[in-house]
Design a protein around this motif. Structure first.
Motif, PDB file in Angstrom:
ATOM      1  N   VAL A 175       0.794  -1.077  -0.066  1.00  0.00           N
ATOM      2  CA  VAL A 175      -0.227   0.016  -0.024  1.00  0.00           C
ATOM      3  C   VAL A 175       0.836   1.257   0.003  1.00  0.00           C
ATOM      4  O   VAL A 175       1.815   1.448   0.989  1.00  0.00           O
ATOM      5  CB  VAL A 175      -1.049   0.030   1.325  1.00  0.00           C
ATOM      6  CG1 VAL A 175      -1.736   1.440   1.340  1.00  0.00           C
ATOM      7  CG2 VAL A 175      -1.983  -1.206   1.145  1.00  0.00           C
ATOM      8  N   GLN A 176       0.601   2.120  -0.995  1.00  0.00           N
ATOM      9  CA  GLN A 176       1.284   3.593  -0.875  1.00  0.00           C
ATOM     10  C   GLN A 176       0.553   4.483  -0.309  1.00  0.00           C
ATOM     11  O   GLN A 176      -0.722   4.480  -0.277  1.00  0.00           O
ATOM     12  CB  GLN A 176       1.696   3.645  -2.378  1.00  0.00           C
ATOM     13  CG  GLN A 176       2.389   2.650  -3.115  1.00  0.00           C
ATOM     14  CD  GLN A 176       3.974   2.450  -2.497  1.00  0.00           C
ATOM     15  OE1 GLN A 176       4.483   3.495  -2.061  1.00  0.00           O
ATOM     16  NE2 GLN A 176       4.248   1.293  -2.379  1.00  0.00           N
ATOM     17  N   PRO A 177       1.374   5.598   0.162  1.00  0.00           N
ATOM     18  CA  PRO A 177       0.485   6.688   0.904  1.00  0.00           C
ATOM     19  C   PRO A 177      -0.304   7.350   0.191  1.00  0.00           C
ATOM     20  O   PRO A 177      -1.509   7.846   0.635  1.00  0.00           O
ATOM     21  CB  PRO A 177       1.721   7.516   1.366  1.00  0.00           C
ATOM     22  CG  PRO A 177       2.937   6.717   1.493  1.00  0.00           C
ATOM     23  CD  PRO A 177       2.817   5.520   0.425  1.00  0.00           C
ATOM     24  N   ASN A 178      -0.366   7.353  -1.389  1.00  0.00           N
ATOM     25  CA  ASN A 178      -1.115   8.397  -2.098  1.00  0.00           C
ATOM     26  C   ASN A 178      -2.219   7.403  -2.703  1.00  0.00           C
ATOM     27  O   ASN A 178      -2.743   7.913  -3.650  1.00  0.00           O
ATOM     28  CB  ASN A 178      -0.283   9.051  -2.914  1.00  0.00           C
ATOM     29  CG  ASN A 178       0.739   9.990  -2.517  1.00  0.00           C
ATOM     30  OD1 ASN A 178       0.151  10.593  -1.220  1.00  0.00           O
ATOM     31  ND2 ASN A 178       1.787  10.280  -2.732  1.00  0.00           N
ATOM     32  N   ALA A 179      -2.212   5.995  -2.599  1.00  0.00           N
ATOM     33  CA  ALA A 179      -3.269   5.111  -3.149  1.00  0.00           C
ATOM     34  C   ALA A 179      -4.653   5.177  -2.272  1.00  0.00           C
ATOM     35  O   ALA A 179      -4.540   5.673  -0.849  1.00  0.00           O
ATOM     36  CB  ALA A 179      -2.815   3.736  -3.135  1.00  0.00           C
ATOM     37  N   LEU A 202      -0.909   7.575  17.559  1.00  0.00           N
ATOM     38  CA  LEU A 202      -1.599   7.428  16.344  1.00  0.00           C
ATOM     39  C   LEU A 202      -1.423   8.666  15.292  1.00  0.00           C
ATOM     40  O   LEU A 202      -1.485   8.708  14.241  1.00  0.00           O
ATOM     41  CB  LEU A 202      -3.052   7.173  16.517  1.00  0.00           C
ATOM     42  CG  LEU A 202      -4.072   6.634  15.498  1.00  0.00           C
ATOM     43  CD1 LEU A 202      -3.788   5.783  14.717  1.00  0.00           C
ATOM     44  CD2 LEU A 202      -5.630   6.807  15.983  1.00  0.00           C
ATOM     45  N   GLU A 203      -1.900   9.841  16.294  1.00  0.00           N
ATOM     46  CA  GLU A 203      -1.684  11.098  15.465  1.00  0.00           C
ATOM     47  C   GLU A 203      -0.393  11.313  14.804  1.00  0.00           C
ATOM     48  O   GLU A 203      -0.394  11.500  13.380  1.00  0.00           O
ATOM     49  CB  GLU A 203      -2.035  12.138  16.185  1.00  0.00           C
ATOM     50  CG  GLU A 203      -3.239  12.337  17.005  1.00  0.00           C
ATOM     51  CD  GLU A 203      -3.645  13.236  18.175  1.00  0.00           C
ATOM     52  OE1 GLU A 203      -4.672  13.585  18.274  1.00  0.00           O
ATOM     53  OE2 GLU A 203      -2.436  13.805  18.670  1.00  0.00           O
ATOM     54  N   ASN A 204       0.584  10.828  15.423  1.00  0.00           N
ATOM     55  CA  ASN A 204       2.160  11.012  14.722  1.00  0.00           C
ATOM     56  C   ASN A 204       2.146   9.959  13.465  1.00  0.00           C
ATOM     57  O   ASN A 204       2.716  10.540  12.559  1.00  0.00           O
ATOM     58  CB  ASN A 204       3.028  10.931  15.780  1.00  0.00           C
ATOM     59  CG  ASN A 204       3.374  12.225  16.422  1.00  0.00           C
ATOM     60  OD1 ASN A 204       4.017  13.023  16.066  1.00  0.00           O
ATOM     61  ND2 ASN A 204       2.738  12.445  17.510  1.00  0.00           N
ATOM     62  N   LEU A 205       1.837   8.644  13.756  1.00  0.00           N
ATOM     63  CA  LEU A 205       1.971   7.647  12.871  1.00  0.00           C
ATOM     64  C   LEU A 205       1.250   7.993  11.476  1.00  0.00           C
ATOM     65  O   LEU A 205       1.701   8.138  10.333  1.00  0.00           O
ATOM     66  CB  LEU A 205       1.476   6.466  13.252  1.00  0.00           C
ATOM     67  CG  LEU A 205       1.364   5.376  12.204  1.00  0.00           C
ATOM     68  CD1 LEU A 205       2.943   4.757  11.908  1.00  0.00           C
ATOM     69  CD2 LEU A 205       0.747   3.943  12.876  1.00  0.00           C
ATOM     70  N   VAL A 220       5.684   9.901   3.976  1.00  0.00           N
ATOM     71  CA  VAL A 220       6.661   9.178   4.622  1.00  0.00           C
ATOM     72  C   VAL A 220       6.336   7.382   4.491  1.00  0.00           C
ATOM     73  O   VAL A 220       5.158   7.009   4.627  1.00  0.00           O
ATOM     74  CB  VAL A 220       6.908   9.447   5.920  1.00  0.00           C
ATOM     75  CG1 VAL A 220       7.830   8.409   6.577  1.00  0.00           C
ATOM     76  CG2 VAL A 220       7.070  10.705   5.900  1.00  0.00           C
ATOM     77  N   ASP A 221       7.281   6.491   4.088  1.00  0.00           N
ATOM     78  CA  ASP A 221       6.836   5.237   4.000  1.00  0.00           C
ATOM     79  C   ASP A 221       6.347   4.595   5.449  1.00  0.00           C
ATOM     80  O   ASP A 221       7.032   5.234   6.470  1.00  0.00           O
ATOM     81  CB  ASP A 221       8.010   4.215   3.438  1.00  0.00           C
ATOM     82  CG  ASP A 221       9.203   4.257   4.462  1.00  0.00           C
ATOM     83  OD1 ASP A 221       9.205   3.324   5.216  1.00  0.00           O
ATOM     84  OD2 ASP A 221      10.382   4.737   4.383  1.00  0.00           O
ATOM     85  N   PHE A 222       5.886   3.459   5.738  1.00  0.00           N
ATOM     86  CA  PHE A 222       5.174   3.142   6.454  1.00  0.00           C
ATOM     87  C   PHE A 222       6.062   2.831   7.789  1.00  0.00           C
ATOM     88  O   PHE A 222       5.995   3.291   8.697  1.00  0.00           O
ATOM     89  CB  PHE A 222       4.136   1.811   6.371  1.00  0.00           C
ATOM     90  CG  PHE A 222       3.294   1.505   7.698  1.00  0.00           C
ATOM     91  CD1 PHE A 222       2.268   2.516   8.066  1.00  0.00           C
ATOM     92  CD2 PHE A 222       3.618   0.375   8.390  1.00  0.00           C
ATOM     93  CE1 PHE A 222       1.538   2.182   9.033  1.00  0.00           C
ATOM     94  CE2 PHE A 222       2.898   0.227   9.676  1.00  0.00           C
ATOM     95  CZ  PHE A 222       1.783   1.032   9.866  1.00  0.00           C
TER      96      PHE A 222
END
Length: 334
Positions: free
Chosen positions: A167-171, A310-313, A321-323
């Motif tokens: 899963v990519q951040p922009n997907a 959770l907020e920071n993640l 940023v990658d997971f």
């Protein structure tokens, strides 16, 4: 991303580990491995037990700071302080590094360092069946100071694969979110954090039924499963059982969800976040389900810290940023 796999094999902190296999894997190099040993460390185990007892007592005594664990029995400890906990934390760091440098393992570590760069991302997989090994604060190992983009993960001996996140951040991301029903936890804040993610198909729900969770997993095939509420780890013989509480009176053993979670992984589940206290039992039981990324809380945590994490993640992840790195940054901030 390079992977360092530390297979501790048979042994225990009390008796040592006579056959430790360390492997290095990477996309651009031939796999490397070597064997070593780790001496017995009864003092380290004793300090770990002392730290856990003191930490739990401080959490219990701080009644104004709501946490995501269940109520636990009072211990015969008085006059505890945060400074006592910090001192013990410092002692744990010294004893952990002493254990790793005074054994044959140190020879392997020195060789390993010649094959790694401080600027690259590294996953350190600590493979062990022993509960005490999972509980050790491995992030205090000096290796992680010298390699700031390295992160530790845990697996059982039967599980050697750590998959890459797809899963990519922009997907477009499908999130199935289960919230406990304790109104004191203010889990609407968790919901708002998840809702704020861009390009997310969020499906929140509340339930006290394992059958309902199973049905929703089958129906939705999520990319991310998020569960928040109360939790604990219960020791049964030599294993840990993870338990979540969908309300203060209704326990749900995580083992009842294993079969459906395996199906969910086949259908695309890639991240599972259990934002509950004392989640090592959950991690232990789900390690062979092969969820690419499984996040649990190691100990009792205040509710505000769980939400801050959770907020920071999600902030870092939603900003590209990658997971793995997003998790690392969120972990450092708490």
């Amino acid at each position: 991303m390079k992977k360092v796999i530390i297979k501790l094999g048979n042994g225990a902190l009390d008796s040592g580990f006579s056959s430790v296999n360390v492997e290095l894997k990477g996309e651009e190099r031939t796999p490397w491995q070597d064997l070593c040993s780790l001496r017995a460390a009864p003092d380290l185990k004793s300090s770990l037990n002392e730290w856990e007892l003191l930490y739990r007592e401080i959490v219990r005594l701080n009644r104004d700071d709501l946490h995501r664990g269940v109520k636990f029995a009072e211990q015969a400890i008085t006059n505890v302080s945060i400074q006592d906990l910090r001192n013990l934390h410092d002692r744990l760091k010294i004893e952990l590094n002493k254990w790793l440098t005074e054994s044959d393992f140190h020879r392997i570590e020195k060789s390993l360092r010649t094959k790694l760069n401080a600027s690259e991302e590294i996953t350190v997989i600590i493979q062990a069946a022993q509960r005490s090994i999972w509980q050790l604060p491995w992030y205090l190992w000096d290796f992680f100071t010298d390699y700031p983009l390295a992160i530790e993960v845990f697996s059982k001996p039967q599980n050697t694969d750590v998959s890459n996140l797809l899963v990519q951040p922009n997907a477009k991301v499908d999130i199935l979110a289960l919230f406990g029903t304790d109104p004191l936890l203010n889990l609407d804040r968790d919901f708002q954090c998840l809702k704020s993610l861009p390009d997310v198909n969020l499906k929140p729900f509340e339930t006290t039924s394992a059958q309902d969770i199973v049905a929703r997993l089958n129906l939705n095939s999520p990319d991310i499963l998020y569960i928040s509420g109360h939790g604990e780890s219960v020791e049964y013989e030599s294993d840990l059982e993870g338990v979540i509480y969908l309300n203060p009176q209704t326990p749900l053993e995580i083992s009842t969800l294993k079969a459906e979670l395996k199906k969910a992984v086949i259908c695309g589940l890639q991240i599972a976040i259990f934002n509950c206290c004392s989640g090592l039992g959950i991690a232990h039981q789900l390690s062979d389900v092969n969820i690419p990324y499984l996040i649990v809380m190691r100990a009792e945590i205040p509710n505000r810290i769980a939400q801050y994490f959770l907020e920071n993640l999600l902030f870092e992840y939603s900003n590209g940023v990658d997971f793995v790195r997003a998790f690392q940054l969120a972990h450092e901030r708490i």
